[in-house]
Design a protein around this motif. Structure first.
Motif, PDB file in Angstrom:
ATOM      1  N   GLY A 106      16.243  -6.219   6.271  1.00 43.81           N
ATOM      2  CA  GLY A 106      16.034  -5.051   5.409  1.00 43.81           C
ATOM      3  C   GLY A 106      15.487  -3.886   6.200  1.00 43.81           C
ATOM      4  N   LEU A 107      15.451  -2.730   5.558  1.00 43.14           N
ATOM      5  CA  LEU A 107      14.941  -1.533   6.227  1.00 43.14           C
ATOM      6  C   LEU A 107      13.423  -1.589   6.325  1.00 43.14           C
ATOM      7  N   GLN A 108      12.894  -0.797   7.260  1.00 43.53           N
ATOM      8  CA  GLN A 108      11.447  -0.671   7.385  1.00 43.53           C
ATOM      9  C   GLN A 108      10.886  -0.069   6.090  1.00 43.53           C
ATOM     10  N   GLY A 109       9.805  -0.646   5.618  1.00 46.11           N
ATOM     11  CA  GLY A 109       9.178  -0.107   4.402  1.00 46.11           C
ATOM     12  C   GLY A 109       9.724  -0.712   3.124  1.00 46.11           C
ATOM     13  N   SER A 110      10.748  -1.568   3.251  1.00 41.31           N
ATOM     14  CA  SER A 110      11.336  -2.144   2.039  1.00 41.31           C
ATOM     15  C   SER A 110      10.407  -3.178   1.409  1.00 41.31           C
ATOM     16  N   GLY A 111       9.490  -3.716   2.212  1.00 38.53           N
ATOM     17  CA  GLY A 111       8.574  -4.725   1.701  1.00 38.53           C
ATOM     18  C   GLY A 111       8.835  -6.096   2.308  1.00 38.53           C
ATOM     19  N   LYS A 112       9.494  -6.119   3.455  1.00 39.61           N
ATOM     20  CA  LYS A 112       9.850  -7.388   4.120  1.00 39.61           C
ATOM     21  C   LYS A 112       8.628  -8.236   4.469  1.00 39.61           C
ATOM     22  N   THR A 113       7.667  -7.593   5.146  1.00 36.44           N
ATOM     23  CA  THR A 113       6.502  -8.351   5.600  1.00 36.44           C
ATOM     24  C   THR A 113       5.687  -8.852   4.403  1.00 36.44           C
ATOM     25  N   THR A 114       5.504  -7.964   3.444  1.00 32.28           N
ATOM     26  CA  THR A 114       4.773  -8.349   2.230  1.00 32.28           C
ATOM     27  C   THR A 114       5.492  -9.514   1.548  1.00 32.28           C
ATOM     28  N   PHE A 115       6.807  -9.400   1.422  1.00 32.18           N
ATOM     29  CA  PHE A 115       7.544 -10.458   0.737  1.00 32.18           C
ATOM     30  C   PHE A 115       7.525 -11.760   1.541  1.00 32.18           C
ATOM     31  N   GLY A 117       5.137 -12.905   3.215  1.00 33.09           N
ATOM     32  CA  GLY A 117       3.864 -13.512   2.838  1.00 33.09           C
ATOM     33  C   GLY A 117       3.904 -14.096   1.436  1.00 33.09           C
ATOM     34  N   LYS A 118       4.473 -13.338   0.505  1.00 32.67           N
ATOM     35  CA  LYS A 118       4.544 -13.815  -0.886  1.00 32.67           C
ATOM     36  C   LYS A 118       5.363 -15.099  -0.981  1.00 32.67           C
ATOM     37  N   LEU A 119       6.477 -15.123  -0.228  1.00 33.91           N
ATOM     38  CA  LEU A 119       7.352 -16.297  -0.278  1.00 33.91           C
ATOM     39  C   LEU A 119       6.632 -17.511   0.325  1.00 33.91           C
ATOM     40  N   ASP A 145       0.605  -7.477  13.759  1.00 34.16           N
ATOM     41  CA  ASP A 145      -0.765  -7.582  13.252  1.00 34.16           C
ATOM     42  C   ASP A 145      -0.757  -7.706  11.730  1.00 34.16           C
ATOM     43  N   GLN A 146       0.121  -6.943  11.096  1.00 34.90           N
ATOM     44  CA  GLN A 146       0.197  -6.978   9.623  1.00 34.90           C
ATOM     45  C   GLN A 146       0.558  -8.379   9.137  1.00 34.90           C
ATOM     46  N   LEU A 147       1.487  -9.032   9.844  1.00 31.96           N
ATOM     47  CA  LEU A 147       1.882 -10.382   9.427  1.00 31.96           C
ATOM     48  C   LEU A 147       0.707 -11.353   9.594  1.00 31.96           C
ATOM     49  N   THR A 247      12.161  -5.410  -4.362  1.00 25.91           N
ATOM     50  CA  THR A 247      10.714  -5.206  -4.388  1.00 25.91           C
ATOM     51  C   THR A 247      10.362  -3.953  -5.187  1.00 25.91           C
ATOM     52  N   LYS A 248       9.094  -3.829  -5.459  1.00 27.66           N
ATOM     53  CA  LYS A 248       8.505  -2.642  -6.106  1.00 27.66           C
ATOM     54  C   LYS A 248       9.049  -2.406  -7.510  1.00 27.66           C
ATOM     55  N   LEU A 249       9.363  -3.497  -8.197  1.00 27.18           N
ATOM     56  CA  LEU A 249       9.820  -3.348  -9.578  1.00 27.18           C
ATOM     57  C   LEU A 249       8.666  -3.013 -10.511  1.00 27.18           C
ATOM     58  N   ASP A 250       7.442  -3.067  -9.980  1.00 24.56           N
ATOM     59  CA  ASP A 250       6.290  -2.689 -10.792  1.00 24.56           C
ATOM     60  C   ASP A 250       6.147  -1.172 -10.855  1.00 24.56           C
ATOM     61  N   GLY A 251       6.818  -0.475  -9.958  1.00 15.17           N
ATOM     62  CA  GLY A 251       6.672   0.983  -9.905  1.00 15.17           C
ATOM     63  C   GLY A 251       7.514   1.653 -10.977  1.00 15.17           C
ATOM     64  N   ILE A 272      11.977 -11.156  -7.277  1.00 16.43           N
ATOM     65  CA  ILE A 272      11.576  -9.751  -7.373  1.00 16.43           C
ATOM     66  C   ILE A 272      10.105  -9.630  -6.994  1.00 16.43           C
ATOM     67  N   GLY A 273       9.763  -8.493  -6.433  1.00 19.78           N
ATOM     68  CA  GLY A 273       8.377  -8.188  -6.086  1.00 19.78           C
ATOM     69  C   GLY A 273       7.816  -7.252  -7.131  1.00 19.78           C
ATOM     70  N   THR A 274       6.637  -7.603  -7.642  1.00 22.21           N
ATOM     71  CA  THR A 274       6.083  -6.805  -8.736  1.00 22.21           C
ATOM     72  C   THR A 274       4.671  -6.319  -8.421  1.00 22.21           C
ATOM     73  N   GLY A 275       4.373  -6.135  -7.152  1.00 20.78           N
ATOM     74  CA  GLY A 275       3.041  -5.631  -6.798  1.00 20.78           C
ATOM     75  C   GLY A 275       2.753  -5.901  -5.337  1.00 20.78           C
ATOM     76  N   GLU A 276       1.597  -5.402  -4.889  1.00 19.99           N
ATOM     77  CA  GLU A 276       1.264  -5.551  -3.462  1.00 19.99           C
ATOM     78  C   GLU A 276       0.561  -6.870  -3.162  1.00 19.99           C
TER      79      GLU A 276
HETATM   80  P1  GDP Z   1       8.311  -3.740   5.726  1.00 23.98           P
HETATM   81  O1  GDP Z   1       8.247  -2.547   6.647  1.00 23.98           O
HETATM   82  O2  GDP Z   1       9.686  -3.936   5.183  1.00 23.98           O
HETATM   83  O3  GDP Z   1       7.756  -4.988   6.319  1.00 23.98           O
HETATM   84  O4  GDP Z   1       7.438  -3.350   4.440  1.00 23.98           O
HETATM   85  P2  GDP Z   1       5.947  -3.766   4.048  1.00 23.98           P
HETATM   86  O5  GDP Z   1       5.887  -5.199   3.657  1.00 23.98           O
HETATM   87  O6  GDP Z   1       5.006  -3.301   5.086  1.00 23.98           O
HETATM   88  O7  GDP Z   1       5.771  -2.927   2.704  1.00 23.98           O
HETATM   89  C1  GDP Z   1       5.768  -1.513   2.675  1.00 23.98           C
HETATM   90  C2  GDP Z   1       4.810  -1.047   1.573  1.00 23.98           C
HETATM   91  O8  GDP Z   1       5.288  -1.434   0.302  1.00 23.98           O
HETATM   92  C3  GDP Z   1       3.420  -1.629   1.702  1.00 23.98           C
HETATM   93  O9  GDP Z   1       2.479  -0.636   1.379  1.00 23.98           O
HETATM   94  C4  GDP Z   1       3.398  -2.746   0.649  1.00 23.98           C
HETATM   95  O10 GDP Z   1       2.112  -2.986   0.143  1.00 23.98           O
HETATM   96  C5  GDP Z   1       4.303  -2.160  -0.408  1.00 23.98           C
HETATM   97  N1  GDP Z   1       4.966  -3.182  -1.239  1.00 23.98           N
HETATM   98  C6  GDP Z   1       5.709  -4.232  -0.831  1.00 23.98           C
HETATM   99  N2  GDP Z   1       6.180  -4.928  -1.890  1.00 23.98           N
HETATM  100  C7  GDP Z   1       5.731  -4.284  -3.007  1.00 23.98           C
HETATM  101  C8  GDP Z   1       5.899  -4.505  -4.419  1.00 23.98           C
HETATM  102  O11 GDP Z   1       6.583  -5.420  -4.903  1.00 23.98           O
HETATM  103  N3  GDP Z   1       5.283  -3.606  -5.249  1.00 23.98           N
HETATM  104  C9  GDP Z   1       4.550  -2.549  -4.762  1.00 23.98           C
HETATM  105  N4  GDP Z   1       3.980  -1.718  -5.641  1.00 23.98           N
HETATM  106  N5  GDP Z   1       4.381  -2.326  -3.451  1.00 23.98           N
HETATM  107  C10 GDP Z   1       4.961  -3.173  -2.583  1.00 23.98           C
END
Ligand code: GDP
Length: 295
Positions: A106-115, A117-119, A145-147, A247-251, A272-276
């Motif tokens: 996925g693209l940078q910022g899409s929520g890959k690293t966060t997801f 962790g969630k997974l 470091d984030q991971l 991701t970010k379906l909570d927004g 789906i991702g619904t929060g941070e």
């Molecule tokens: P990566 O660059 O693809 O690894 O993206 P990150 O995991 O760093 O996420 C980018 C930003 O989106 C971070 O500030 C996360 O906290 C936020 N984020 C990721 N998933 C979600 C989600 O499901 N909901 C919300 N509100 N924010 C999210």
């Protein structure tokens, strides 16, 4: 979630929910409003058109005009079609490998690293797995470091090696590490860029070919609407991935990506991702999502 779309669909279906005379014109009027609601939600024009044509044909075919409760029948038809459009049944993930390898793209910022962790958290707490997170973004030390921060939060080990700048050998070393440590799922977080580019695609294809993952997942930010769908198409053309993570379906997202993506790439939305937070993950159920959209 999708408040605006829900409201507009409710309004569109309201005519038939009332007690006025139901006519073919009413049905046409309703489907037109449904189409407008979908377009407002950023659903692709062609998909919205096909969708409403199907709804209209089904409604007329099922004699919505003569039924006692045309409104309810119409809601059911729209709900069934929405469910179908979003993929029908929920899709699972393949955990049959030993270890099972899951590659995130996925693209940078899409929520890959966060997801990632969630997974890992989900598999650890809900599926009794022992996951290992592997950091393969060799360009951004901050991503590694984030991971580690994420791994610490959920108590899941993270494999990284800042001395190694070859993502393919890193991914392989991560899997070898998991085998040695008895971890049965390996989640590989890869580098993303701000836009689709050849270097990123080549790199992730090379990792995929080298590690033969059970699952290649594509992570996309639902807030980006039709861009999300276009990005999904570009990744799928190269990777032929197994599933989508929205991701970010909570927004304040309008819903277009959730509704369109499946039929454009013909791959299921799996989660789906619904929060941070680390527990803000849901398995994607098309029928439940359709229920939610129609209120
Ligand atoms: P990566 O660059 O693809 O690894 O993206 P990150 O995991 O760093 O996420 C980018 C930003 O989106 C971070 O500030 C996360 O906290 C936020 N984020 C990721 N998933 C979600 C989600 O499901 N909901 C919300 N509100 N924010 C999210």
């Amino acid at each position: 979630m999708f408040d605006n779309l829900s409201e507009k669909l409710d309004k569109a279906l309201h005519v038939l929910k009332g007690h006025g005379q139901i006519t073919e014109i009413n049905v046409a009027e309703t489907t037109k409003e449904v189409r407008r609601a979908l377009l407002d939600a950023d659903v692709n024009f062609k998909i919205a058109k096909e969708f409403t044509n199907k709804v209209r044909d089904k409604a007329l075919g099922q004699n919505v005009l003569t039924t006692l409760q045309p409104g309810q029948l119409m809601v059911k038809i729209v709900k069934d079609e929405l469910t179908e459009l979003m993929g029908g049944d929920a899709a699972g993930i393949d955990l049959s490998g030993n270890p099972s390898v899951i590659l995130m793209s996925g693209l940078q910022g899409s929520g890959k690293t966060t997801f990632s962790g969630k997974l890992a958290h989900y598999l650890k707490t809900k599926k009794n797995k022992y996951p290992l997170l592997v950091a393969c973004d060799v360009y951004r030390p901050a991503a590694i470091d984030q991971l580690h921060v994420v791994g610490d939060q959920i108590g899941v080990p993270v494999y990284s090696d800042k001395e190694n700048s070859d993502p393919v050998s890193l991914a392989k070393a991560g899997i070898a590490h998991a085998k040695a440590q008895g971890q049965n799922v390996v989640i590989i977080d890869t580098a993303g860029r701000l836009a689709v580019d050849e270097r990123m695609m080549t790199e992730i294809s090379q990792i995929r070919d080298a590690v033969q993952p059970q699952e290649t997942l594509f992570v996309v930010d639902a807030m980006t609407g039709q861009d999300a769908v276009n990005t999904a198409k570009a990744f799928n053309d190269v990777l032929n991935f197994d599933g989508v993570i929205l991701t970010k379906l909570d927004g304040d997202t309008r819903g277009g990506a959730a509704i369109s993506i499946r039929s454009v790439v013909n791959k299921p939305i799996k989660f789906i991702g619904t929060g941070e937070k680390m527990d803000a993950l849901d398995v994607f159920h098309p029928d439940r999502m359709a229920d939610r959209i129609l209120g």
